[in-house]
Every structure is written in structure tokens, then in C-alpha cells.
Design an enzyme around this catalytic site. Sequence first.
Site, PDB file in Angstrom:
ATOM      1  N   CYS A   1      -3.884   7.535   5.395  1.00  0.00           N
ATOM      2  CA  CYS A   1      -3.796   7.025   4.276  1.00  0.00           C
ATOM      3  C   CYS A   1      -5.028   7.309   3.322  1.00  0.00           C
ATOM      4  O   CYS A   1      -5.030   7.258   2.115  1.00  0.00           O
ATOM      5  CB  CYS A   1      -3.394   5.680   3.978  1.00  0.00           C
TER       6      CYS A   1
ATOM      7  N   GLU B   1       0.762  -1.063  -0.222  1.00  0.00           N
ATOM      8  CA  GLU B   1       0.094   0.007   0.109  1.00  0.00           C
ATOM      9  C   GLU B   1       0.867   1.101   0.210  1.00  0.00           C
ATOM     10  O   GLU B   1       1.774   1.495   1.065  1.00  0.00           O
ATOM     11  CB  GLU B   1      -0.849  -0.100   1.126  1.00  0.00           C
TER      12      GLU B   1
END
Length: 485
Positions: free
Chosen positions: A263, A226
Amino acid sequence: MSTTTTELDERTTVAEAAAPAWRAASAGTRAAWLRAAADALDAHADELVPLADAETRLGETRLRGEVARTSGQLRLFAGVVEEGAYLEAIVDDADAAATPPRPELRRMLTGVGPVAVFSASNFPFAFSVAGGDTASALAAGNPVIVKAHSGHVRLSRRTAEIVAAALVDAGAPVGSLGLVEGREAGEALVGHPSIQAVGFTGSVSGGRALFDLAAGRPDPIPFYGELGSVNPVVLTAGAVAARGPALAEGLVGSFTLGVGQFCTKPGVVFVPRTTGFAELVASRVAGAAGGRLLTDRITEAFPEGLAHLEADPSVTVVARGGAGGADAATPTVLATDAAAVAARPDTLLEECFGPVTLLVHYDGPEDLLAALRAVPGSLTATLHSETGEEVTEVVAVLERRAGRVLFAGWPTGVAVTWSQHHGGPWPATTSLHTSVGATAIRRFLRPVVFQDAPAHLLPEVLRDEALAAIPHRRNGILRVPALRR
């Protein structure tokens, strides 16, 4: 203190020795190991939270909630293991009359072997030593070696000690969870022949370098990274007219949450040019206090990223919030227009980690769609609209750009559930899989088929008596056991 080559070899050796026991463990046994780890985390929260706060500056309230999320993830995966559908068990019975004749085939998913997990800076529990990657890899039947994040090394060491001891005390083999430290050790871990998959959460540059290492091995392995995400938000004219003040309040709360270090922070917001939304946001961000960022490296990078955005000739500063003390990052709202975004996406749509968001003014549907198509892959995309507005094409574009599409909400906050998907097209992630939720387990499994195997040589879960207790498919027909209460 960096882990030496000798220490790394020792950790991988014991992890590899532990792998068969994890693969062979029954569902009940493996679930019990996961719950033991969860209980240990909860029992040591009073010790771990102050350690985490000293290293990450995130505060007790946030960190206690994160411990609960982390132990909850472990318990979720214990349930996933017990339920059994994750195995994707399939049986085709032998049929000599078929064309061509068919042997008996029994298929399942099994653990890949020792997994390397890289801790994230912004979630020192939930995406760290005992976080989602570790929980899902263990649930899949794999030992884990974690690369500690340099921003919370002491916490990482203590968490690893607690969880590793809890696993062994519950009956899991020594080597179930290991820890390494240092950049060189992390790179060596990815290249080590014992490691069969990697989970990573971090920057695009760091993740890409490790991704290339994993792919460049003599025996390439999966790298589940990620990396970066701008999480576009679209506001329609109707939404701003109906709920403008509330939307401005929601945006400020979302992009400043955790000092902009989530995020899923909404980093770019598309809004009609003539709605006055920028003024609404400016009036609210003025009262938003900044805060200290997670690490010195992130603290240094934030003003550089902000300056990079502000240097574009199309960008103006809408408002800045309160400084929040020495070394604190100041919440900042910038503005540009859709034409500039479409022309220079590499500059204007680069993620800036911290409390900043970019308003993108658009003049109509085509203007908006052209800019949206330039948005890089993201974890989330959000739409605020009103009933009767034509947004079908906008939704179609957002669906192509993100792994989770939200309506009338804000993307910060990720529910840990069976249906969650936390991933997206590059650079959000390097694969099609999620790192949050029950299906994250799929990353650390591989399929294996047994053809005409004697029953006593089959894995226990593929024998008829065990299959009767789990969801499976037989001769093409899905079979689901009666609910157990």
C-alpha cells in the site's frame, strides 16, 4: 462458503456477551490475553506459513517475517494497555467556589463494543485475522469479528481457530474472536446492530461501499478504512546529480517489492525533466523480474489499470522488466509531464495495484507545485533533496497530502512503533487515525465521564489508588508515575 444469517447472528451474540468482560479486564489480564494470542501465532508458524504461501504466492521468507510482525503487534499493544496512557484518564476535583460551581468529574476512554475487521489481500497475517486492526481493537477492550479475505480463506479459518482458542485458554471469554466469510456476510456484519465500529483495508470502491453502509445505518458507526494511495515521491535536481544511480536503484527496488502490492508503493515520482533519471531507471528495471500477483482478480485488474494509464496521450513507456513466468505481472515504468498531471489527475493519479510507477517530468518549482497540489491524499510522501536546495514549499505541500513524510528514503516498509502514523487524507483513509502503531487503539475507544460517582461505583482504573500508577491529568496538571523497572 458464505456465512449464513443464522451463523452471523450467533457470532455477534457471543461477541456482544463477551464485550463486558473485555472492558472490565484489568490491564494485566488484557495484556496477558494479547500475549497468549501472540505466542500461539509464533508456535503455529510452521503450520500457517505453508497455508499462506499456497493461497497468496508470497513466499516463505516474506511470510515468516510477517508472522513475526503480527505477533509483535499483539505484544506492542499488550505494553500499550499496561502503560495506561491510552485511557486518557482525567480528573477534576469538585470545587464549590468555582464559577459556576464544579462537580467532581472523572473521564476515561473505554471500549466501544464488538468491532468488525475486514482482512486485506496483501498482508495475510499483519492486516488479517490477527493483524493490527484486531490487535488494537482487542487492546481497547473489544471482541472482534473478522471478515475473511477471499484470497486466503483457509489461512483465515485456521488462524482464527488458533487465536480464538489461545484467548479462551488464557481466560478470555468465548466470543472474543469470530470469523465470517462471503461478501454478503461482510455487508451484513457492517449493518448488524451489535457491531460498533469497523476496520477495513482494501480498494477504494469496496471501502466506499462499506463506508456508506456504516454511515447509513439507523445508528451510524465509525468506519476506519484504508483505501488507495499513490505515495508521491519528489526528486530534486541536486539529489539526482548527487545520487542518481542509487536513487534509480532504490526506486526500482521499492516499486517492485512484493510485486508492487504494498500500500506504500511509490506510484508517482516527480523528477526534473533534464536530469536523465528516466534512462537511469530504465537501465535498472530491465533486469527486474516480475511475479505472480496475489489473486486472480488482482491479476486481471493489473493490465487493465496499466492500459488505462498508457491510453493517456501524454504517457510513454520508459521500460519494462522481465516477465517472470506465466501469469506474472511485468514491472513497468511510464512517464508523463507535470502539466498533464495537473490537468488530468483523475486519470494519471489513479492507483494501479501492481509493479508500475509513473515518472512525472517537471520544468521548475511552479510546474512541480501545481502538479503536487493535484495529488490525492496518500499514506506517504517522500522528498529526496540536497542541502542548500529550497524545498520548504514542497515539504509544506507534501505534509498536506500525506500522513507520513519521508526524507531520503523509500516508503515501502512501515515500522510498528508508538510514533507511527499509517493514514492520510482521502482516499488514503476515511479518518484521521492510524491503522499501524500504538495510537491505532484510539479508533476503538469512546470517552465516558463519571460525575460525583461514589468511589466503589467507579471503574477500578479511575479510583485514586489505580490512577497513581498510570499517566493522568488532575485539575489540569499532568501526572506521570515514577518509572517502573
